[in-house]
Structure formats: structure tokens, C-alpha cells
Design a protein around this motif. Sequence first.
Motif, PDB file in Angstrom:
ATOM      1  N   LYS A   1      -8.805   5.486  -3.885  1.00  0.00           N
ATOM      2  CA  LYS A   1      -8.911   5.422  -5.340  1.00  0.00           C
ATOM      3  C   LYS A   1      -9.930   6.450  -5.806  1.00  0.00           C
ATOM      4  CE  LYS A   1      -7.760   0.532  -5.617  1.00  0.00           C
ATOM      5  NZ  LYS A   1      -8.290  -0.333  -4.553  1.00  0.00           N
TER       6      LYS A   1
ATOM      7  N   LEU B   1       0.822  -1.210   0.000  1.00  0.00           N
ATOM      8  CA  LEU B   1       0.000   0.000   0.000  1.00  0.00           C
ATOM      9  C   LEU B   1       0.859   1.264   0.000  1.00  0.00           C
ATOM     10  CD1 LEU B   1      -2.872  -1.141   2.366  1.00  0.00           C
ATOM     11  CD2 LEU B   1      -2.919  -0.851  -0.114  1.00  0.00           C
TER      12      LEU B   1
ATOM     13  N   GLU C   1       3.730   1.632  -1.391  1.00  0.00           N
ATOM     14  CA  GLU C   1       4.210   1.763  -2.763  1.00  0.00           C
ATOM     15  C   GLU C   1       3.110   2.344  -3.654  1.00  0.00           C
ATOM     16  OE1 GLU C   1       6.783  -1.144  -4.253  1.00  0.00           O
ATOM     17  OE2 GLU C   1       7.230   0.430  -5.716  1.00  0.00           O
ATOM     18  N   GLU C   2       1.879   1.837  -3.451  1.00  0.00           N
ATOM     19  CA  GLU C   2       0.753   2.280  -4.282  1.00  0.00           C
ATOM     20  C   GLU C   2       0.501   3.782  -4.136  1.00  0.00           C
ATOM     21  OE1 GLU C   2      -2.872  -0.045  -3.800  1.00  0.00           O
ATOM     22  OE2 GLU C   2      -4.002   1.723  -4.437  1.00  0.00           O
TER      23      GLU C   2
END
Lengths: 330, 305
Positions: B76, A282, A284-285
Motif C-alpha cells: 500500500k 490479495l 485481486e487487490e
Amino acid sequence: MNKRFLIKAAVLAGLAGTVLAGGAALAALKGNINIDGSSTVYPITEAVAEEFMGANPGVNVVVGISGSGGGFKRFVVGDIHVSNASRPIKKSEVEKCAANSINFIELPVAFDALTVVVNPKNDWCDSITVAELKKIWDQGSTVKNWSDVRPGWPNKPIKLFGPGTDSGTFEYFTEAINGTSKQSRADYTASEDDNVLVTGVAGDQYAMGYFGLAYYEENSGKLKALKVDGGKGPVAPGKDTARSGKYAPLSRPLFIYVNGKSAQREDIKAFVNFYLDNAAALSEEVGYVPLPDSAYKTIKNRFNSGKFGSVFSGKDTIGLTIEEVLAAEK
Amino acid sequence: MSSESRNLEARTFSGLPGAASPTLARRNTNERLIAILLAVLTWGGVAILMVLLGHIVHEGYKYITPHFFTNFASRKAEIAGFKAAIIGSLYMIGLTILLAIPIGVAAAVFLEEYLRKSRLARFIELNINNLAGVPSIVYGILGLMLFVRFFNFQESVLSAACTMALLILPVIIISAREAIRAVPAGIRHAAFAVGATRWQVVSHHVLPAATPGIVTGVILAVSRAIGESAPLLLIGAAAFIRFAPKSPMDRYTVMPVQIFSWLTKPQEAFHQVAAAGIIVLLVLLLALNAVAVIIRMKAEAKYKW
């Protein structure tokens, strides 16, 4: 009629199954977890909280962004269970914890690389030394034009953009570059919102600024990142160079601090373990640099064995590599 | 003879507007210039507003989808939703109205109808006027100390509503007082003359007649409260929350705080999500104002003097 009844029964059975399964999960974990602190660590904690609540709908995780200092202010009086911090806890904050008999567990969760950026139209400067950065940013700096920094650079005014004085980024950068935390020239455009800094540097050929790697990576078309020379040659900021520890002294560890008493609670125990299991992917994301897998294992052991206190507080964490973080954890 | 004819000449001269008088011509030109300047400034302001609105709508319209209203916040952008913030804002504003209107209107009635004009009354009036100009962050600090800590409401919707009620009380009191003052004295005198008590005069005549003005003031004050973020950040509105408040003691977030936390993210997509949030907030504000206009028109139709 019969058929309809059968379908209804099947649907009901299915629903009951789901409810039971969900009920089991609910019964297992329930609670409210309050988190506050650094806006730099926030994206990682936000991602973890989102995934955790997806898996444990009975637990409510609430995350605030009042800054590393603001988070600790609430942590030391026991207002919150977990504090996000982009710097280690300070000695004064440790003392306040002790005064309120609050134990805490310190957990490094990722790395960030502070990035020094200029305008893409800047064709004279690709790398810069730490000494030159200090010359530009230090308190009482006399640098007005680029030519004051290095002979041969244009005789044009340098426009500086940086974070506000309440941010952990400001504290870390000033300590790493100028030697003392919060010691900085004050005549630059400051904003707590890094996007304002991005816009500022992107709009002026003679600008320079600094902020976290994620803001550079999202805007790499509008900005140019400088290589930083910490004495061993110029190194470009990036996930690889931060992970290997080559990008020094501007890569920094990010932490979460867990209240010792809260860490006994089943829901918080589960949340922190979930955090450490998923922090690599996460972080890294959302644009940060994960620690190596072995580091998360060590840190997880540290958490589950309930080791209180800080190994980083009051120590020089500037340019700390992941290996050094690990060694400190052991 | 000659002086008389000159006088006559002068009189006819000044009597002809727009004729050869140099001062008059200059005044007319000035007049036209001022009119043009004022029109340019007015329409310039409107044009800038339109450009800003157009930009926001252009940025955010594609994120205005059904799931924007039914989803919670997410890392997101595609699935990020505004639900917790919308419900949180409505919950907070509802509580704020419940707290602020009775107190505000009662204070206005007392100050206008009951309290004799005295030094004390002037002192209170002066303070209320000053309070209306205090920056909202100061109310945030007050709310933190008083409601979050002292009354131990913690970071709940109730703390937020109490703080917001304090924030908008001065505005409500001032506008309610003005509305009450605008009710003609004759109405009160007539009621007193047939033996009504003071409270009967107030409740049967003054308040109904002052309703349009009071409602306008309340809606303006509420519009201010719904757009505040600074004091709420201080008293613990969350940046990330995936549930809507169900009781006054629950944690919450509100629209401006959610928009702020999206705007500070590095990803461009989240800035567009923030624009979508701004559109929703603007629509809600316009709807509130429309409600005020309708209530006003209905109430005004009833009372004519």
C-alpha cells in the motif's frame, strides 16, 4: 504513590501479557524464507508476505525479482525456498532439480490476462484476431503500416512496444500468438519495465503494445485495450473473461514452486498455507484474477499431501482455463 | 618615402584594437559568440537539472512524512516506508568504507612511496586505470561468483559491501595517489634529512598532508557506490524486505533497488513514493559531499605550502 504504583503494575501486567502472547507466537514460528523469481508474480507474493509477517513477526520473508528464469536458476541449486513463476517450470529446469536431488511442489496461485493495448486516439481498431496478432508480431513479419494488417486501416507506420526477451510475459505471448516460445520479430521497442511500454503507447496514436492486465487497469485512461478474437468472437480482457476462460489464448496461470525439503519446515508450511488461504483476496487487490475458492482448496490439499513434480511442465498451457488447471491438479 | 608612410600607416592601423580591421572585428564577434554559446550550454545544463529536480520534488514531496522513515515496504503506497533501504544502504556503505579505505590508501602509498618505477609498476597502474572504467554489472558477476558462492557469504550485506569495495577501490587508489603525489617533495626531503624512516615520513607528513585529497576521492567513490543498483540486484539485494540488517550476514536491500522496485509497479502512487525515495537519496548524497567539503577545508587550513 499508591495510585501510581497501581497504574504501573497494571501497565506492567498489560505489557507482560502482550509480550507473553507475542512470545508464544514467536516461539511457534521462527525462520527466514527466501523467495525470488517472476516480477509478474511478485506483487501477489509481496502482499502475502506483508500480511504473513504482520501475523508472524518471528518469520522473515524476503522477496526478490530476478525474473521467472532467474528465480528457477537459483531454485534448482537450492538457493531459495520458493520460486515465483509466470510460466510452468521447463523440462531442462526439472532435470537440473533432479540432478541436485531437489523435489518441488507446483502450486498455481492466480490468473493473469495479457492485454494488447493501443492509443485511445486509435478509432479504427477495437478488436483483433490472433492471426492478425501473429502477422504483426511473428518473426520475419513484414507488417510496417496498419494497412498491412487489415485493409481499410490507416496507411501509417505501426509503432510496436513489448517486453524484453528475459520476461515470462514475452515467452508466454510469443508461444500463444506465434506458436513457439521466444519466436518474435525483434524490431520493436522493448523494455523490462512495463511502465515504459505504457508511456510509449500512450504517447503515439499509431502505437501497439502488450503487457499484464494490472498495467492496463492502472492506466485505463491513457490506453485502449483491444478485444482479442481467438476464434470464438472478440473478447475484451478483464477479470471476468479471464476467470471464465473466455479470454483465450492470452490468459495464463501464475505459479509458485516450493522446495520439497523446505516444505517440511513449520514456518514455510505455515507461509504456503497462508498464501493459498489469502491468494484469492490479495491477487485481486493487486490486479490479478483469482482462481475459484474450490481450486485453492484442491491446491492446498496437494501441498499438504506433499505431491512432488509438475503437471504443467512440458505441456501446452496456452489458453488453459481454470477448470483445466483444476483437473490437472486432481 | 611613400613606402615608409604606408608602413607607418599599417603600423598604426594594426595598433588600434577594434578599429576598422576586418579580421579583428570578425575575431571579436567570434569571441563573443563563443562566450554566449558556452554560457547557454552551461546554464542550459543547469536548467535541465533544475527541471528534473523540480519534477522529482513535485512528485514526491507529499510522501516525505515521518512514517516514510520508520515504516518498512508495503503493497500500500500510503504506508510504504524506506526504513529497510536507508539502514541497508548505510550499513553496506559503512562496511564498504571499512574495507576499501585501508586497502585503497595502503595500495596508493605503496605504489607512490615504496615501489620503484618499473615496468611492473606501469603495468599495475595501467590495470588500475582500466578497472576504474569497468561497468558495474561486471563487478556484480564477480561478486556473485566470489563472495556469494565461493566464500559462501550468501546474499548478505557483507557480500554487497565486498563487491562495492572492489567497485570503488580503483577510484580510491587513483585519487589517493594523486593526492600523495601533490605533496611537495621538499616536505619528504626535510623529514629524511633529520633522519626519519620512510614509514615515519609517510605517516607523519605525507598522509596528513594528502588527507584532503584522499577524503575527496573517497567521498566521490562512496557517492558512486551508494547510487548503484545493477550489481546489487545480481548479488541478491531484496525487492521486498521488512526488516533492517542487524549483522553483516543478514539479508538487505538498498535505496536504489527499493526505488527501482517501486518504479516498476503499475500504480501511479508508487511512482510518487519512488520520487520521495529519490529525494532522500539526493539529500544523503549532498550531505556526504558537504561532509567532504568540510573535512577538506579543515585539513587544508592546517597545511599551507
